[in-house]
Design a protein around this motif. Structure first.
Motif, PDB file in Angstrom:
ATOM      1  N   VAL A  48     -26.176   4.099 -81.805  1.00  0.00           N
ATOM      2  CA  VAL A  48     -26.984   4.068 -82.698  1.00  0.00           C
ATOM      3  C   VAL A  48     -25.754   4.435 -83.874  1.00  0.00           C
ATOM      4  O   VAL A  48     -25.057   5.307 -83.838  1.00  0.00           O
ATOM      5  CB  VAL A  48     -28.073   5.299 -82.688  1.00  0.00           C
ATOM      6  CG1 VAL A  48     -28.419   5.331 -84.274  1.00  0.00           C
ATOM      7  CG2 VAL A  48     -29.123   4.602 -81.790  1.00  0.00           C
ATOM      8  N   GLN A  49     -25.622   3.580 -85.097  1.00  0.00           N
ATOM      9  CA  GLN A  49     -24.945   3.888 -86.149  1.00  0.00           C
ATOM     10  C   GLN A  49     -25.708   4.231 -87.392  1.00  0.00           C
ATOM     11  O   GLN A  49     -25.061   4.695 -88.155  1.00  0.00           O
ATOM     12  CB  GLN A  49     -24.019   2.615 -86.270  1.00  0.00           C
ATOM     13  CG  GLN A  49     -22.907   2.385 -85.292  1.00  0.00           C
ATOM     14  CD  GLN A  49     -22.039   3.602 -84.859  1.00  0.00           C
ATOM     15  OE1 GLN A  49     -21.678   4.277 -85.942  1.00  0.00           O
ATOM     16  NE2 GLN A  49     -21.945   4.013 -83.653  1.00  0.00           N
ATOM     17  N   ASP A 128     -28.645  -1.460 -83.909  1.00  0.00           N
ATOM     18  CA  ASP A 128     -27.970  -0.053 -83.868  1.00  0.00           C
ATOM     19  C   ASP A 128     -28.737   0.931 -84.771  1.00  0.00           C
ATOM     20  O   ASP A 128     -28.067   1.775 -85.428  1.00  0.00           O
ATOM     21  CB  ASP A 128     -26.439  -0.167 -84.174  1.00  0.00           C
ATOM     22  CG  ASP A 128     -26.388  -0.679 -85.709  1.00  0.00           C
ATOM     23  OD1 ASP A 128     -27.035  -1.341 -86.288  1.00  0.00           O
ATOM     24  OD2 ASP A 128     -25.117  -1.006 -86.151  1.00  0.00           O
TER      25      ASP A 128
END
Length: 204
Positions: A48-49, A128
């Motif tokens: 995850v961003q 993401d």
């Protein structure tokens, strides 16, 4: 019948949350945030961003400040919602390390980032992305009972958000056997509370 059940359950959950033991909650906030950090950084199938989060406003809601702080320190992008009441939707604004001092009251007195204070999240590629979703009740099929505004369901129903990880946040006592929902309500992928995170099995 379904709308009446929703109304009754909302009333019950609001009453329960308003009467949480403050000493218990002081510890449970940190426990839940630690569980959420573990979920976001190690249990999701895709790194995850971008994290769409929120801050508490109503009695008994989870305080996610420790989680937000840790995510910012990890150089992930964190966004908080601004409610666009005229358009019936939310936009999410990126925040920085000093986010707590910059929030201003918005719709219903909920604190939100000022207009123009950060980059607006644009849902183009959502694999993401993790969306941290508030709710009054959840069940183990991922059904969620919100507060009735429909903002999160509208956001999560657009095609660009289909691949986002949808994480419902609550206390363990808010997980119920069956949650009344409508056809437009978007189910969660995970529930996270102070006792752990649960990957949900969708009804077929």
């Amino acid at each position: 019948m379904g709308q009446q059940r929703k109304k009754e359950m909302r009333r019950e959950m609001r009453l329960m949350l308003a009467n949480l033991d403050k000493r218990w909650a002081a510890v449970a906030h940190n426990e839940l945030c630690a569980q959420l950090v573990t979920l976001v950084t190690g249990q999701l199938s895709v790194p995850v961003q971008h994290i769409l989060c929120w801050v508490p406003c109503f009695p008994g809601e989870v305080d996610l400040a420790p989680f937000i702080t840790e995510m910012l320190m990890s150089e992930r992008k964190v966004y908080l919602p601004r409610v666009e009441r005229d358009e019936g939707r939310m936009s999410f604004v990126q925040i920085g390390e000093d986010w707590g001092a910059k929030l201003v009251p918005g719709a219903r007195g909920i604190l939100e980032p000022p207009l123009g204070s950060g980059e607006i999240f644009k849902p183009e590629y959502s694999e993401d992305v993790a969306v941290i979703v508030p709710g009054l009740a959840y069940d183990r099929s991922g059904r969620r009972l919100g507060r009735g505004g429909g903002y999160y369901d509208r956001l999560l129903s657009i095609p660009e958000m289909r691949e986002a990880s949808k994480i419902g946040i609550c206390w363990s006592m808010q997980v119920v056997h069956d949650t009344p929902t409508d056809a437009h309500d978007v189910p969660m992928d995970w529930i996270c509370h102070e006792r752990g995170a649960l990957k949900l099995e969708r009804d077929l």
